[in-house]
Motif scaffolding. Structure first.
Motif, short mmCIF file in Angstrom:
data_model
loop_
_atom_site.label_atom_id
_atom_site.label_comp_id
_atom_site.label_asym_id
_atom_site.label_seq_id
_atom_site.Cartn_x
_atom_site.Cartn_y
_atom_site.Cartn_z
N ASP A 264 129.57 21.75 27.49
CA ASP A 264 130.50 21.59 28.63
C ASP A 264 131.95 21.71 28.22
O ASP A 264 132.82 20.98 28.70
CB ASP A 264 130.27 20.24 29.32
N PHE A 265 132.27 22.65 27.32
CA PHE A 265 133.65 22.78 26.86
C PHE A 265 134.56 23.23 28.01
O PHE A 265 134.20 24.07 28.81
CB PHE A 265 133.75 23.81 25.73
N GLY A 266 135.76 22.64 28.05
CA GLY A 266 136.77 23.05 29.02
C GLY A 266 136.88 22.13 30.22
O GLY A 266 137.62 22.40 31.15
N THR A 267 136.14 20.99 30.20
CA THR A 267 136.17 20.10 31.37
C THR A 267 137.33 19.13 31.34
O THR A 267 137.40 18.23 32.16
CB THR A 267 134.84 19.32 31.47
N GLY A 268 138.22 19.24 30.38
CA GLY A 268 139.45 18.48 30.49
C GLY A 268 139.80 17.58 29.35
O GLY A 268 140.81 16.89 29.38
N TYR A 269 139.00 17.51 28.26
CA TYR A 269 139.27 16.56 27.21
C TYR A 269 139.85 17.19 25.94
O TYR A 269 140.85 16.76 25.41
CB TYR A 269 137.97 15.82 26.81
N SER A 270 139.19 18.23 25.44
CA SER A 270 139.45 18.61 24.07
C SER A 270 140.49 19.70 23.94
O SER A 270 140.85 20.38 24.87
CB SER A 270 138.15 19.08 23.42
N PRO B 95 132.31 19.39 12.37
CA PRO B 95 131.63 20.59 11.83
C PRO B 95 130.84 21.32 12.92
O PRO B 95 129.62 21.39 12.87
CB PRO B 95 130.71 20.00 10.77
N LEU B 96 131.54 21.85 13.92
CA LEU B 96 130.87 22.51 15.04
C LEU B 96 130.66 23.99 14.74
O LEU B 96 131.51 24.64 14.12
CB LEU B 96 131.71 22.37 16.31
N GLU B 97 129.53 24.52 15.21
CA GLU B 97 129.23 25.94 15.03
C GLU B 97 129.22 26.70 16.35
O GLU B 97 129.41 27.92 16.37
CB GLU B 97 127.86 26.10 14.36
N VAL B 98 128.97 26.00 17.46
CA VAL B 98 128.80 26.66 18.75
C VAL B 98 129.63 25.92 19.80
O VAL B 98 129.70 24.68 19.79
CB VAL B 98 127.31 26.67 19.19
N VAL B 99 130.25 26.67 20.70
CA VAL B 99 130.96 26.12 21.85
C VAL B 99 130.29 26.66 23.11
O VAL B 99 130.13 27.88 23.25
CB VAL B 99 132.45 26.51 21.84
N LYS B 100 129.88 25.75 24.01
CA LYS B 100 129.25 26.17 25.26
C LYS B 100 130.28 26.06 26.39
O LYS B 100 130.81 24.98 26.65
CB LYS B 100 128.02 25.30 25.57
N ILE B 101 130.56 27.18 27.06
CA ILE B 101 131.54 27.21 28.14
C ILE B 101 130.90 26.58 29.38
O ILE B 101 129.83 26.98 29.82
CB ILE B 101 131.97 28.65 28.44
N THR C 254 130.09 31.45 20.98
CA THR C 254 130.19 30.88 22.33
C THR C 254 128.94 31.19 23.14
O THR C 254 128.35 32.27 23.03
CB THR C 254 131.42 31.45 23.08
N VAL C 255 128.57 30.21 23.96
CA VAL C 255 127.45 30.36 24.89
C VAL C 255 127.98 30.00 26.28
O VAL C 255 128.55 28.92 26.47
CB VAL C 255 126.27 29.43 24.53
N ALA C 256 127.79 30.88 27.25
CA ALA C 256 128.25 30.63 28.63
C ALA C 256 127.08 30.06 29.44
O ALA C 256 125.99 30.62 29.45
CB ALA C 256 128.77 31.91 29.27
#
Length: 760
Positions: free
Chosen positions: A660-666, A675-681, A711-713
Motif C-alpha cells: 500500500d505504498f503512497g497512502t500518506g506516510y512514507s 531492507p526492502l526489495e519490493v514496493v507495492k503501489i 514495483t508491483v501495482a
C-alpha cells in the motif's frame, strides 16, 4: 454575645411556631379558595390530558394508514417500471434486422445465444427469452441455463397468446410492444413482446411481421427478496390464488392484487405493514404520560402542601436546602479543573432533555477524548498531565456560551452540553473552535505539547430522548471519529449502534474461527506486465462463519489486530499458505513466489522469527520464494522491536515488500531504513483517475528503481491501466483485470491451463 445568640436560637422555634399559627389563621380563607380553584383546575387538566391522548392515538392511526397507502403505491409503481423495462428491451431487440436475419431465418443458434438468449438473461435478468418465427414456431428459446426446443404449456397460456397476437398486429413503421402479467406455475411473470420487424435498409420485407420476441421476467422469491432489500420493503411474498395456508392471513399484511392481461386476479403480493404509527406512539406516548403525570402530581402536591405548610417548616426547609446545596456543590464539581463532574453533567443533560421536549428545542452533547494524552502522562509525569487537563478545560470553557455546560467526565474525557440550538451551524462553530485550539500546541513551562481531540456528537431529541443513550451514543460516535483519524469529529447515526453490536459479535465469533475450521485462503496471481507471466501469488485470508456468513477481511482483520488474535491468524495463514505452495509446485511444476501480509503486532513479538522459521522448515520451502508484506505505517513506527525483527527476517533470507505504498506516510528516507526489495503501489492510485495520479505513479516507480527495488501495482482493472503502468517501468501487476483471488484448486487449474496453452 454568644449567650444572646444561644438565647435567640433557643427561642426561634417558639417564635416561628407563633408566627406560623398567625400565618395559618390569616391564610386559612385564602387556602380554601385556592383549594377550590385547584380542584377545578385538576378537572380541567384531566380533560386536557385525555384530549391529548385521544389526538395522539388518532394521529398514530392516520400515520399508519398513510404509510401503508404509500407503500402500496410504491409497489404498484415498481411493477409498472419493471414491466416498462421488459417492454422497452423487447422493442430494442425485436426491431433489429440482424436479429431477424440470424435467428428467424438463419437459425444461427450460436449468434442467438451470444446476442439474444444468454445475453439478455445475463445482462437484463430475463428468465425466459423466446424467439418465434412468422409461423409461431420456436426459433430459439432460453430458460435458465437451458436452451429449450419447445415452449412449455405452462408458459404458452391463453394470456400469452393474446399478447403475441397484439404484438404482431402493429404498425410496422413504428412497432409497439405488447406487455402484461401472466401466471406461470403459480408465479407472476412480467411479459414484453415485440413483433420481429425489419427497417430499411434491408433485404427483408418491411411491412410484415417476421415473428415475435418474447421476454419474461419472473417476480419469483429471489427477485422479490432483492426488491425488499433495495427498497426497504419488508419480506415481499407472492401468494397465488390457489395457495392455501391457514397460517397466512392476507388481511394482516399490506397486499396488492396481481392481475393478468385479461384482468383476472392470479394472486396477491403481500409484505409487512408499516408501523410508523406505533413508532410514533412509542416516542410520544411515554413523554405525554410523563408530562401529564407531572402536571397532576404537581397540582396535587401544591394543593396539600398549601394547607399544611407553616412558616417554621419553611424556615427549616430553607436551612436544609441551603445545607444540601452546599454539599451538592462540593460533590458536583471536578476538584482539578473546577468543571462540572459526571454526576452534575448527567443532571444537566437530563433536565435539558425535558426542556427540549417541552419547548420543542434542540440541544447537543459533544463527547471529547484527548488523542495522545496518555503518552504525555506516561512520559512527562502526572503533574504535567494535570496541568494539561486544566489548560484543556480552560480552552473548552472559552469556546461555549455561559448557558452551556462543560464537564470533565473522567480521566482525559470531557463533555459539552450545548443548549437551545437554533441551527446546526451553531454546533459546527463550536466544533471548529475546538479543533482550531487543538491544532496549536499547549504551552506548559518551556514545553510545547501537541495533542488532538476526537469528538462524538449527539443531537437531542433527534438522536435520542433517553439520558443514558445520550452518553452511550456519543461514546460510539467518538470512537468512530477516533477510528477515522486523530483530531476528527463524527455525528451519531443509528447505524453506528448496529455497527458497534456487529463489531462485538464478529469479534466474539472470530476468537474460535481457527478451531472451527472457518478460515480459508484465496490466492491472487501476480503477473509480469511485459509478457503476462504468472510469477507469484498473494495469500489472502477469508472467513466463512455459520452465523455471520461471509465476513470481509476489511472487517475482521482490524478487529484481530486489536489483540493477539492477529498473531494466531498470522501463523495459521503462513502454515496453510506454505502447505498450499508445496501442492501447487507438485501439481504444476511451477515455482511461484508467495506473498504474505504481516501485522505490526506480529513484529512486536520477540519469538516471531523463530516461529516463522519452524513453520517454513517443516514445509521445506526455500526462503527466496517467500515475500513478507508490511504496511507503510510500520516504517515510521518508533517501536524498536519492529525494526530489529524486520532486519532479522531479512538477514535470514526472507524477501520484504512494502504494501500500500503512497497512502500518506512514507518517504524515501524511511524506505532506506529497511531492507526492502519490493514496493507495492496502492490500488487507490491505480483505480482512481490515471490522469491525476500519473505523475505520482511515475515518481513512485522512479524512487523504487533508484533504491534498487521492484514495483508491483495493485488493483489493475482495465487494459488502459495495464498499458499505462507498463509504460512507466512498473514490472509487475495484480488485479481483477488479470484474475480475481482464487481458491487453491482454481489456482492450480489456472496455472495448468496456461501451461497447456503455451505447449499448444
Amino acid at each position: 454575645m454568644a449567650e444572646d445568640m444561644k438565647r435567640e436560637t433557643r427561642h426561634r422555634p417558639a417564635m416561628a411556631e407563633a408566627e406560623t399559627k398567625d400565618a395559618d389563621a390569616a391564610g386559612l380563607g385564602t387556602i380554601k379558595s385556592l383549594s377550590d380553584g385547584i380542584s377545578l383546575s385538576l378537572v380541567l387538566i384531566l380533560a386536557s390530558v385525555a384530549t391529548i391522548f385521544a389526538v395522539v392515538f388518532y394521529s398514530a392511526e392516520r400515520i399508519d394508514l398513510f404509510a401503508n397507502n404509500k407503500s402500496v403505491e410504491q409497489i404498484e409503481r415498481l411493477i409498472e417500471l419493471e414491466l416498462d423495462d421488459v417492454s422497452s428491451i423487447s422493442l430494442e431487440y425485436g426491431w433489429w434486422n440482424e436479429m431477424v436475419e440470424e435467428v428467424i431465418y438463419g437459425r444461427n443458434m450460436e449468434w442467438a445465444e451470444s446476442n439474444a438468449g444468454g445475453y439478455l438473461q445475463k445482462n437484463y435478468e430475463m428468465d425466459w427469452v423466446l424467439s418465434l418465427d412468422a409461423n409461431g414456431e420456436l426459433a430459439h428459446g432460453k430458460h435458465g441455463d437451458e436452451t429449450i426446443a419447445s415452449i412449455p404449456a405452462a408458459v404458452m397460456t391463453p394470456e400469452l397468446k393474446q399478447l403475441i397476437s397484439e404484438a404482431i398486429h402493429t404498425d410496422f413503421s413504428a412497432p409497439k410492444p405488447a406487455s402484461g402479467i401472466i401466471d406461470i406455475n403459480g408465479e407472476p411473470g412480467l411479459v414484453g413482446i415485440t413483433s420481429f420487424t425489419a427497417y430499411e435498409p434491408t433485404n427483408l420485407e418491411i411491412d410484415r411481421s417476421h415473428g415475435a420476441l418474447i421476454l419474461i421476467r419472473m417476480l419469483d422469491r429471489e427477485f422479490l427478496s432483492r426488491w425488499s432489500e433495495d427498497f426497504q420493503v419488508g419480506e415481499l411474498t407472492f401468494i397465488s390464488k390457489n395457495f392455501r395456508n391457514n397460517d397466512i392471513k392476507i388481511e394482516q399484511y399490506n397486499s396488492l392484487v396481481i392481475s393478468n392481461v385479461q384482468g383476472e386476479s392470479i394472486g396477491h403480493l403481500i409484505w409487512n405493514s408499516e408501523s410508523a404509527g406505533k413508532r410514533f406512539l412509542s416516542l410520544v406516548l411515554p413523554w405525554a404520560i410523563a408530562v401529564g403525570g407531572f402536571i397532576l402530581l404537581f397540582s396535587a402536591m401544591f394543593y396539600y402542601k398549601l394547607r399544611s405548610y407553616s412558616r417554621i417548616a419553611q424556615e427549616h426547609l430553607t436551612e436544609l436546602n441551603s445545607s444540601r446545596k452546599t454539599l451538592l456543590s462540593l460533590a458536583k464539581y471536578d476538584f482539578l479543573t473546577g468543571l462540572a463532574n459526571r454526576s452534575l453533567f448527567v443532571d444537566h443533560v437530563s433536565r435539558e432533555i425535558s426542556h427540549c421536549i417541552r419547548h420543542k428545542r434542540k440541544s447537543a452533547v459533544i463527547y471529547i477524548d484527548l488523542d495522545g494524552f496518555k503518552s504525555v502522562n506516561d512520559t512527562l509525569g502526572h503533574s504535567t498531565g494535570d496541568e494539561l487537563l486544566c489548560l484543556v478545560a480552560e480552552q473548552l470553557a472559552e469556546n461555549v456560551r455561559k448557558e452551556d455546560v462543560v464537564s470533565r467526565f473522567g480521566g482525559d474525557e470531557f463533555c459539552i452540553l450545548l443548549t437551545d440550538i437554533s441551527e446546526d451551524s451553531d454546533i459546527y462553530r463550536v466544533i471548529e473552535k475546538i479543533h482550531h485550539h487543538f491544532s496549536s500546541p499547549f504551552t506548559i513551562g518551556d514545553m510545547r505539547l501537541v495533542i488532538g481531540a476526537s469528538l462524538g456528537i449527539v443531537i437531542i431529541p433527534d438522536d435520542t430522548t433517553d439520558c443514558s443513550n445520550v452518553f452511550r451514543f456519543s461514546d460510539i460516535a467518538m470512537y468512530k471519529a477516533k477510528s477515522i483519524g486523530q483530531n476528527g469529529h463524527c455525528f451519531y447515526t443509528s447505524d453506528m449502534e448496529e455497527t458497534s453490536r456487529n463489531r462485538t459479535r464478529v469479534k466474539s465469533q472470530l476468537a474460535g474461527a481457527i478451531d472451527r475450521n472457518e478460515l480459508y485462503l484465496e490466492y491472487q496471481p501476480i503477473y509480469t506486465l511485459s509478457d503476462r507471466e504468472i510469477t507469484g501469488i498473494e495469500a489472502l485470508a477469508r472467513w466463512q462463519n455459520e452465523e455471520l456468513g461471509q465476513v470481509s477481511p476489511a472487517e475482521f482483520i482490524p478487529l484481530a489486530e486489536e489483540s493477539d488474535m492477529i498473531c494466531h491468524i498470522g501463523y495459521w495463514v503462513f502454515d496453510r499458505a506454505l502447505n498450499d505452495l508445496v501442492k501447487i509446485t507438485q501439481d504444476t511444476e511451477v515455482e511461484l513466489t508467495l506473498s504474505i501480509n504481516i501485522s505490526a503486532r506480529q513484529l512486536r513479538s520477540d519469538d516471531f522469527p523463530s516461529k516463522m522459521e519452524e513453520i517454513r522448515e517443516r514445509h521445506g520451502i526455500d526462503l527466496s520464494r517467500i515475500r513478507l508484506e508490511i504496511t507503510e505505517s510500520l516504517l515510521i513506527s518508533e517501536h524498536a522491536n519492529e525494526h530489529s525483527v524486520l532486519c532479522e527476517l531479512s538477514e535470514k533470507g526472507y524477501r520484504l515488500a512494502l504494501d500500500d505504498f503512497g497512502t500518506g506516510y512514507s518517504a524515501l528516507g524511511y524506505l532506506q531504513r529497511y531492507p526492502l526489495e519490493v514496493v507495492k503501489i496502492d490500488k487507490s492510485f491505480v483505480s482512481d483517475s490515471l490522469a491525476s495520479n500519473a505523475f505520482l505513479i511515475k515518481t513512485i516507480v522512479y524512487m523504487a528503481d533508484m533504491a534498487g527495488m521492484t514495483t508491483v501495482a495493485e488493483g489493475i482493472e482495465t487494459p488502459e491501466q495495464e498499458e499505462f503502468l507498463s509504460s512507466t517501468g512498473c514490472m509487475y501487476g495484480q488485479g481483477f483485470h488479470f484474475s480475481r483471488p482464487l481458491v487453491l484448486e482454481d489456482t492450480i487449474s489456472l496455472l495448468k491451463a496456461r501451461q497447456n496453452s503455451l505447449l499448444s
